[in-house]
Write a protein that holds these residues in place. Structure first.
Motif, short mmCIF file in Angstrom:
data_model
loop_
_atom_site.label_atom_id
_atom_site.label_comp_id
_atom_site.label_asym_id
_atom_site.label_seq_id
_atom_site.Cartn_x
_atom_site.Cartn_y
_atom_site.Cartn_z
N LYS A 153 -3.22 11.04 -1.31
CA LYS A 153 -1.65 12.53 -0.76
C LYS A 153 -0.79 11.09 -0.63
CE LYS A 153 -3.63 16.17 -1.11
NZ LYS A 153 -3.49 18.46 -0.43
N THR A 154 -1.19 10.61 0.44
CA THR A 154 -0.12 9.03 0.64
C THR A 154 0.45 8.32 -0.03
OG1 THR A 154 -2.23 7.86 1.91
CG2 THR A 154 -1.93 9.63 2.71
N ILE A 155 -0.08 8.13 -1.43
CA ILE A 155 0.15 7.06 -1.75
C ILE A 155 0.41 7.10 -3.30
CG2 ILE A 155 -1.53 5.19 -0.20
CD1 ILE A 155 -3.18 4.36 -2.65
N CYS A 156 -0.02 8.38 -3.75
CA CYS A 156 0.05 8.82 -4.92
C CYS A 156 2.11 9.74 -5.59
CB CYS A 156 -0.87 9.40 -5.21
SG CYS A 156 -2.34 8.94 -6.01
N GLU A 160 0.45 10.40 -10.36
CA GLU A 160 -1.30 10.17 -9.99
C GLU A 160 -1.63 11.04 -9.90
OE1 GLU A 160 1.10 5.40 -9.14
OE2 GLU A 160 1.19 7.14 -7.70
N PHE A 161 -1.64 11.36 -8.82
CA PHE A 161 -1.58 12.53 -7.86
C PHE A 161 -2.87 13.37 -8.99
CE2 PHE A 161 -3.01 16.04 -5.38
CZ PHE A 161 -4.06 15.32 -4.67
N TRP A 180 -3.80 1.50 -4.40
CA TRP A 180 -3.50 1.08 -3.72
C TRP A 180 -3.08 -0.64 -2.86
CZ3 TRP A 180 -1.06 2.66 1.02
CH2 TRP A 180 -1.06 1.40 2.59
N THR A 181 -3.32 -1.33 -3.55
CA THR A 181 -3.63 -2.79 -4.13
C THR A 181 -1.80 -3.37 -4.73
OG1 THR A 181 -5.15 -3.20 -6.04
CG2 THR A 181 -5.96 -3.52 -3.29
N ALA A 182 -2.18 -2.72 -5.60
CA ALA A 182 -1.50 -2.10 -7.11
C ALA A 182 -0.23 -2.42 -6.07
CB ALA A 182 -1.45 -2.05 -8.46
N LYS A 183 0.03 -1.16 -5.59
CA LYS A 183 2.01 -1.09 -5.16
C LYS A 183 2.70 -1.73 -3.32
CE LYS A 183 2.02 3.75 -6.47
NZ LYS A 183 2.58 4.96 -5.72
#
Length: 249
Positions: A153-156, A160-161, A180-183
């Motif tokens: 929820k914190t990165i999507c 995406e979520f 995470w690594t892509a963003k």
């Protein structure tokens, strides 16, 4: 065939590093991942090649282990860049943007090295080099996530979520690290890092293989390549040759 990758490998092995992987996802783009040696004395002995600012930063770490890890990483970075630029490692000018991205100052190399980026996780270190555009890289060791839904929820983005929540738990965990690594790689490439919220970037997924993968051309003008090496998730994001912008740090 150029010998740049060989120089990167030779430098790493000379100082006792273990090579995890080396690849060239595109012309002019080199990626190397190594594990630093447990005994870092050979690297630390070269601490004199660091700039006064780097030595000052190392001295601010409270624990000796962290000072030594920082010094070893920076020594190896300078030795790698020295091989790329054909310049003495202590003379290479490395600066920081306002958001903390490393960049090179004036160079003697012709053609100059346009951009580089590095990332570390535990005892692994990676360097990404791009000769014609911007680049970012991120590596993360896989850890136990107590609540992966909350992390997502914190990165999507909402889109995406919804997609990731439909996956199995094992697929969701893999997708979390990919995302995470892509963003973070993309945000590092454009020079803002995590000062910009990762959920402001929406990435596309390829669902035609055995497991979902981030699309290689998920954002216009950028390429993504992800991988998983011995428990280490990696993503590199680099600017393609058709949509480069002027780099002005």
């Amino acid at each position: 065939m150029n010998n740049r990758p060989n120089r990167l490998i030779e430098t790493a092995l000379e100082f006792g590093c273990d090579l995890s992987t080396l690849f060239q996802p595109a012309e002019g783009v080199d990626i190397i991942v190594v594990r630093l040696p447990e005994d870092r004395c050979r690297l630390i002995k070269h601490g004199h090649i660091l700039s006064p600012q780097e030595r000052s930063r190392a001295g601010k770490y409270k624990f000796a282990r962290h000072r030594e890890e920082y010094t070893a990483r920076r020594v190896l970075l300078r030795l790698w860049l020295a091989g790329e630029l054909s310049e003495p490692p202590q003379e290479i000018r490395i600066g920081y943007t306002s958001h903390g991205k490393l960049f090179l100052g004036q160079q003697k190399s012709n053609p100059p090295l346009t951009d580089f980026n590095m990332s570390h996780s535990s005892n692994s270190l990676t360097l990404a080099i791009h000769r014609t555009g911007r680049i970012g890289i991120d590596i993360e060791y896989e850890r136990t996530q107590p609540d992966i839904i909350t992390m997502l929820k914190t990165i999507c983005t909402p889109e995406e979520f919804r997609f990731l929540k439909s996956l199995s738990l094992s697929e969701m965990k893999s997708a979390f690290y990919q995302l995470w690594t892509a963003k973070e790689a993309y945000l590092k490439a454009i020079g803002v890092g995590l000062s910009q919220n990762p959920n402001s970037v929406n990435l596309q997924w390829d669902i035609h293989g055995d497991t979902p993968q981030i699309e290689e051309k998920s954002l216009p003008g950028w390429n993504f390549t992800s991988g998983f090496y011995s428990g280490l998730h990696l993503c590199v994001c680099w600017e393609n040759d058709l949509m480069q912008e002027n780099i002005n740090y």
